[in-house]
Design a protein around this motif. Structure first.
Motif, short mmCIF file in Angstrom:
data_model
loop_
_atom_site.label_atom_id
_atom_site.label_comp_id
_atom_site.label_asym_id
_atom_site.label_seq_id
_atom_site.Cartn_x
_atom_site.Cartn_y
_atom_site.Cartn_z
N HIS A 126 0.83 -1.21 0.00
CA HIS A 126 0.00 0.00 0.00
C HIS A 126 0.87 1.26 0.00
N PRO A 148 -7.41 3.05 4.18
CA PRO A 148 -6.66 2.87 2.93
C PRO A 148 -7.46 3.24 1.69
N LEU A 152 -6.25 6.04 -1.06
CA LEU A 152 -5.99 5.68 -2.46
C LEU A 152 -6.80 6.54 -3.42
N THR A 166 -3.18 -2.60 -6.89
CA THR A 166 -4.32 -2.58 -5.96
C THR A 166 -5.09 -3.89 -6.01
#
Length: 276
Positions: A126, A148, A152, A166
């Motif tokens: 990540h 997260p 993103l 991803t």
């Protein structure tokens, strides 16, 4: 809820560590899960309590990335441990004669360390995605933590490499663990159905009931967070699912495991009466 989560999980850890009869693989994994739940909840709740005290909802760039990394590490660790516990149940029911050989202390420690290393890898992947972003100052994040999915979405670019990485992370640390759990329980149910006595069937099912309930709570709320934030891009509606995922589920785990477990209840009574 936080004041219930921490003492409840600490009580489970204390009961397991203080009673030699509970020094088995199943309770060893349960104690690690309780410790992880404390860390997972503390990652978001402590910052939220500090914000309430200071009347400030601001968080620095480095602070947000740190919180995101910790959420990923402890959340993924929960994911991995539930898979390991499902495998432990599979060995205990389907390969009972070889259980003590297969689930020896060294292998149990290896499974926990492997789960932690996998969680670290998930966090670093990540980070690899996030560090490619170009941020603007004073970005508003809806919610009480740096999730997260929201981080993103701060990057407007839609590069193939970012999308590929991803989906790779989602497959490795989402699809594979839940597939392992489903496969383990398919084997378990198949073995239980071959038991002739109704008492043996009910006893076998009862040993898996608490774990199944925790799995449903964890993945049910996790899927809710994912659908609201990633699929529907509805972060406001995802707040309730986030609270369930990060606060309510870790709070309920001690009650689920203790209320349905005679050994833990007996140990807690001994601790309370001072006999242990």
């Amino acid at each position: 809820m936080y004041l219930i989560t921490v003492p409840g999980n600490l009580l489970i850890i204390l009961a397991i560590t203080s009673d030699p009869h509970l020094h088995t693989p199943m309770y060893f994994f349960l104690s690690i899960l309780s410790l992880d739940d404390i860390c997972f909840t503390s990652t978001t709740v402590l910052k939220m309590l500090a914000d309430i005290q200071t009347h400030s909802r601001a968080i620095s760039y480095s602070g947000c990335l740190t919180q995101m990394c910790l959420v990923i590490i402890f959340g993924c660790m929960d994911d991995m441990l539930l898979t390991v516990m499902a495998y432990n149940r599979y060995v205990a029911i389907c390969h009972l004669l070889y259980y003590s050989v297969l689930m020896n202390p060294r292998f149990c420690i290896f499974l926990v360390l492997a789960s932690f290393c996998g969680s670290l890898l998930d966090s670093q992947l990540h980070n690899l995605i996030v560090f490619q972003f170009t941020y603007i100052k004073q970005v508003e994040i809806l919610g009480f933590s740096c999730k997260p999915a929201q981080i993103l979405h701060l990057d407007c670019s839609d590069t193939f490499a970012k999308s590929l990485l991803t989906y790779l992370v989602a497959a490795l640390f989402g699809f594979l663990p839940i597939s392992g759990i489903l496969l383990s329980y398919c084997k378990i149910i198949s073995s239980i159905l071959q038991i002739t006595s109704s008492g043996g069937k009910s006893k076998a099912f009862s040993t898996c009931g608490a774990h199944l309930l925790v799995v449903c709570l964890f993945y049910g709320t996790a899927v809710g967070v994912y659908l609201q934030s990633v699929v529907f891009h509805s972060f406001k509606e995802g707040k309730v699912a986030s609270v369930m995922y990060t606060v309510v589920t870790p709070m309920l785990n001690p009650f689920i495991y203790s209320l349905r477990n005679k050994d833990i209840k007996a140990t807690i009574r001994k601790l309370y009466s001072g006999k242990l």
